[in-house]
Structure formats: structure tokens, C-alpha cells
Design an enzyme around this catalytic site. Structure first.
Site, PDB file in Angstrom:
ATOM      1  N   TYR A  28      24.143 -64.649  55.499  1.00 29.87           N
ATOM      2  CA  TYR A  28      24.165 -64.867  54.595  1.00 29.87           C
ATOM      3  C   TYR A  28      25.216 -66.538  53.807  1.00 29.87           C
ATOM      4  O   TYR A  28      26.198 -66.154  54.080  1.00 29.87           O
ATOM      5  CB  TYR A  28      23.894 -63.989  53.040  1.00 29.87           C
ATOM      6  CG  TYR A  28      23.504 -63.172  53.053  1.00 29.87           C
ATOM      7  CD1 TYR A  28      21.633 -63.393  52.525  1.00 29.87           C
ATOM      8  CD2 TYR A  28      22.747 -62.113  53.386  1.00 29.87           C
ATOM      9  CE1 TYR A  28      20.820 -63.081  52.727  1.00 29.87           C
ATOM     10  CE2 TYR A  28      21.918 -61.422  53.458  1.00 29.87           C
ATOM     11  CZ  TYR A  28      20.445 -61.316  53.064  1.00 29.87           C
ATOM     12  OH  TYR A  28      19.281 -60.833  53.022  1.00 29.87           O
ATOM     13  N   ARG A  63      48.093 -36.921  34.838  1.00 32.93           N
ATOM     14  CA  ARG A  63      46.920 -36.681  35.227  1.00 32.93           C
ATOM     15  C   ARG A  63      46.267 -35.593  34.749  1.00 32.93           C
ATOM     16  O   ARG A  63      47.103 -35.268  33.674  1.00 32.93           O
ATOM     17  CB  ARG A  63      46.205 -37.101  36.346  1.00 32.93           C
ATOM     18  CG  ARG A  63      44.863 -37.873  36.444  1.00 32.93           C
ATOM     19  CD  ARG A  63      44.900 -38.119  37.944  1.00 32.93           C
ATOM     20  NE  ARG A  63      44.599 -37.060  39.120  1.00 32.93           N
ATOM     21  CZ  ARG A  63      44.816 -37.279  40.358  1.00 32.93           C
ATOM     22  NH1 ARG A  63      44.303 -38.207  40.426  1.00 32.93           N
ATOM     23  NH2 ARG A  63      45.047 -36.256  41.072  1.00 32.93           N
ATOM     24  N   MET A 103      23.260 -56.009  53.837  1.00 29.69           N
ATOM     25  CA  MET A 103      22.956 -54.610  53.201  1.00 29.69           C
ATOM     26  C   MET A 103      22.498 -53.162  54.552  1.00 29.69           C
ATOM     27  O   MET A 103      23.303 -52.041  54.827  1.00 29.69           O
ATOM     28  CB  MET A 103      21.345 -54.602  52.355  1.00 29.69           C
ATOM     29  CG  MET A 103      20.965 -52.743  52.015  1.00 29.69           C
ATOM     30  SD  MET A 103      20.606 -53.147  50.545  1.00 29.69           S
ATOM     31  CE  MET A 103      20.783 -54.368  49.304  1.00 29.69           C
ATOM     32  N   LYS A 126      36.630 -31.837  48.784  1.00 30.54           N
ATOM     33  CA  LYS A 126      35.361 -32.414  47.610  1.00 30.54           C
ATOM     34  C   LYS A 126      34.787 -33.421  48.328  1.00 30.54           C
ATOM     35  O   LYS A 126      35.630 -33.813  49.214  1.00 30.54           O
ATOM     36  CB  LYS A 126      36.737 -32.336  47.135  1.00 30.54           C
ATOM     37  CG  LYS A 126      38.191 -33.486  46.764  1.00 30.54           C
ATOM     38  CD  LYS A 126      39.083 -34.163  46.110  1.00 30.54           C
ATOM     39  CE  LYS A 126      39.912 -34.492  46.434  1.00 30.54           C
ATOM     40  NZ  LYS A 126      41.380 -34.692  45.137  1.00 30.54           N
TER      41      LYS A 126
END
Ligand SMILES: *Cc1c(COP(=O)(O)O)cnc(C)c1O
Length: 390
Positions: free
Chosen positions: A260, A135, A308, A39
Site C-alpha cells: 500500500y 493508581r 491486515m 490477566k
């Protein structure tokens, strides 16, 4: 890295390590049937590549959702595929039947749907019981009657299997798991149908959960399911390595700010390496200064904020690294994904799944697969050479 542009991050997916880890599953569960969990794009490794590699060696694959199974069938995977969340409407059920998918039933509504739909062929079903996960899964007390309805249903191929999912992942005593097993035994008593309980933690730590089938996920990818442990502690090898290169190296004076917000300043004159990788690739922004990054085969500290597309490392004043020097952010030849995840309060699973689509995947170990003679029965675990772990 032939054929690939320089200066970009990529993941290496080591199929030899994948097979090694499957052999570890087999060693823990001799004679058991394996439903390999692929998955979430095979935990970020690429579902089709992983499924192709495992298809002939496992009894079934498992995905969370129908669309994941569709993509595997479209990619030519003929192995049984179980859909862990099952289906929710007639269209989904028809599609699942056409594609020969196995379905998990975790709700009485799904039983109703099977009873009132006529299908092109019978579907195999696992009835999932909630024994303490809280669940998905039917109530223990309702399970017997639902199992009987499924067994009597013309759309269903017998036998209807029993499944449950463990809520705890730790070694040693686990009264909660004992309780789950006791409830599951009550729910499934007397049916004689196959049972399917263990995830990676169950496979590695609790032989009593092994039953007829097991569902390894994270351990196939070489990652430990246990807090405070790494895959290597369980004899596993990491399948994913997140790699990149230095794309700039510069000399900085003492006291220069980096990144930054200027959150880090050079304590002394040093050489700073700029790595092509950032949170836009799935390397977490929250990893702090000091996190190890491997450059040219040695650990150096991450410094300043991860941005990023880039991150920066302190190479040290005497470093000889240059543009193009290889960088390993996690995996073989670098820090473990488990340790990085733990340092920011998450688990290796999440970091693996967070790799973003712009990061290319390079498959390693596929040559060896192709040159291997075709084997109708590939179930005997072929051991990887010892010491192969980087
Ligand atoms: C994801 C999942 C697994 C695999 O769990 P791991 O901890 O990765 O081994 C097994 N069963 C179910 C129902 C799952 O959702």
C-alpha cells in the site's frame, strides 16, 4: 503442524519455557510464595492453558477482573485466584465468595461492601496500599484502620494480607522504589500479616521487595520488564512465538513498488516473500521496513507496509525460499518481542496482548507434562536442559 490449515499465522505457546521461567522466579525468591499473573488472557498466551500448566506449581494465580476468574473456575482451575481489581457490588462479592476467589481491596467502599454483605463463606483479602503508583490502593495513612476493619469483618478470612505495586522497573538505584518500600513498611508495621509487593522487575532486580509473596507476570512469559533488555538477559525463555509461512514468492525487477502506498521499492532485482500475517493478527502495522523477519532460520527485512492479512519481506536475489517456508515473526528462532516493541515505542507486554482471536494457539511441551509422574509437591524447580533456548 498436523491438523492445521496451511498458510496461516499461529502462536506457539511453549509450556516447557513457561516452567523454566517459573523456575527462574523460584531461584530468585527461594521460599517465597508465587501468585502467577495470568490477566489479559495470560498476556495473550491463553489464560486457561497457562493456568492449567501452572496450577499445581504455584500457590495462587492472579487476574485483573472477576470475569477472568470466572472463566478459569469454569475451566476447572481450583488453585486460589486473586482478583487484582477486586469487586464493586454485592453480586460480584457473592459470586467471588461462591467461587472461592481472593480479593484485592483497594478502596474503602470495598470494605463497606464486605461489612454489610453476608456471605456463604469467608473470603481471603489483600489490602492494597498506594505507596507511589498513584493508581489503585488506599492511602498509606488510612491503611491501618482499614486493615483492622477487614480483620474484624465476619466475611473476611484472616489474615488480611498487605499488597502494594511498584511504579518503576529498572535495575540499580531506584529512590522511588526505596520510598515505596519505606511507606509500605510504615503502613503494614506490626500486623504480622503476609506481604506481597514484587512484580517481575522487583523479583529480578530488588531482593528487598520479595517479602512473603511475589507476583510475576511478564517474566513468566519469558519477556524482560526492563527497557533495553531481553528475556534472555535475565535467563528467561520466550513462551510465545508468532509463526507463519510464505504463501507466495515472486521475482521483482529493480524499482518495483511493494505494498500500500508504494512506500518501498526494490533497490535491485530480488525475490519477494509474502507472509500470511498482518495487523489483523496482531503484528503491528507501525513496524517499519527493515524490521527483521526470520524465514527458514535467517533474518530478512520486512519491506513495505504491513497490511491486515499480509506482510512482505525481501528474500534477496538468490533466495531459495518457497511457498510454505517457515516464518518466525517473534519469539524462539526469531527476533525478540522486546526489540520489536522498542522499535515502535512500546513494550513487549503490549505486543503479546495484541494477538487477535483469529490466530490459533498451538501448545508445545504439553506431552512432556502428561508423561511426567503425578507429583503432590511440584514446587522444587525442575531445571530445563541448558542450551534448550533456540
Ligand atoms: C500486572 C500486574 C503484575 C505483574 O506485573 P509484571 O510486570 O508483568 O510482572 C503484578 N501486580 C499487579 C497488581 C499487576 O497489575
Amino acid at each position: 503442524m498436523t491438523g492445521l490449515a496451511r498458510g496461516i499465522p499461529r502462536i506457539h505457546v511453549d509450556l516447557a519455557a513457561l516452567k523454566h521461567n517459573l523456575a527462574v522466579v523460584r531461584r530468585h525468591t527461594p521460599g517465597g510464595r508465587v501468585m502467577a499473573v495470568v490477566k489479559a488472557d495470560a498476556y495473550g498466551h491463553g489464560a486457561l492453558v497457562v493456568a492449567q500448566s501452572l496450577a499445581a506449581e504455584v500457590e495462587a494465580l492472579a487476574v485483573a477482573r472477576l470475569d477472568e476468574a470466572l472463566r478459569l473456575r469454569a475451566g476447572g482451575i481450583r488453585t486460589p485466584i486473586a482478583v487484582l481489581e477486586g469487586i464493586f457490588d454485592t453480586d460480584g462479592l457473592q459470586l467471588a465468595a461462591q467461587l472461592g476467589l481472593d480479593l484485592i481491596v483497594h478502596d474503602a467502599l470495598q470494605v463497606d461492601l464486605l461489612e454489610r454483605t453476608s456471605l456463604p463463606g469467608r473470603v481471603r483479602i489483600w489490602l492494597k496500599v498506594d505507596t507511589g503508583m498513584g493508581r489503585l490502593g488506599v492511602d498509606v495513612h488510612a491503611a491501618g484502620a482499614l486493615w483492622q476493619r477487614l480483620t474484624d469483618c465476619p466475611a473476611v478470612a484472616p489474615p488480611v494480607g498487605w499488597m502494594t505495586h511498584l511504579a518503576h522497573a529498572r535495575r540499580g538505584e531506584c529512590p522511588e522504589t526505596d520510598h515505596q518500600l519505606a511507606l509500605f513498611a510504615i503502613a503494614s508495621a506490626g500486623s504480622g500479616a503476609p506481604r506481597n509487593i514484587a512484580n517481575s522487575a522487583g523479583i529480578l532486580a530488588w531482593p528487598r521487595t520479595h517479602a512473603d509473596w511475589v507476583r510475576p507476570g511478564v517474566m513468566l512469559y519469558g519477556v524482560s520488564p526492563f527497557a533495553g533488555e531481553e528475556g534472555a538477559d535475565c535467563g528467561l525463555r520466550p513462551v510465545m512465538s508468532l509463526c507463519s509461512e510464505l504463501i507466495a514468492v515472486k521475482a521483482l525487477d529493480a524499482g518495483d513498488a511493494v505494498g500500500y502506498g508504494g512506500t518501498w521499492r526494490t533497490p535491485r532485482a530480488t525475490r519477494l516473500g509474502v507472509v500470511a500475517a498482518g495487523y489483523g493478527d496482531g503484528y503491528p502495522r507501525t513496524l517499519p521496513s527493515g524490521t527483521p523477519v526470520w524465514v527458514n532460520g535467517r533474518p530478512v527485512p520486512l519491506v513495505g507496509r504491513v497490511s491486515m492479512d499480509l506482510l512482505t519481506v525481501d528474500l534477496g536475489p538468490d533466495a531459495a525460499d518457497g511457498v510454505g517456508s517457515p516464518v518466525v515473526l517473534w519469539g524462539a528462532g526469531g527476533p525478540s518481542v522486546e526489540a520489536l516493541a522498542a522499535s515502535i515505542g512500546t513494550i513487549g507486554y503490549e505486543l503479546l496482548c495484541r494477538i487477535t482471536p483469529r490466530v490459533p494457539r498451538i501448545t508445545l511441551g504439553a506431552e512432556a507434562d502428561r508423561s511426567a509422574p503425578p507429583e503432590p509437591d511440584c514446587r522444587a524447580p525442575a531445571e530445563a536442559p541448558s542450551g534448550a533456548r533456540a
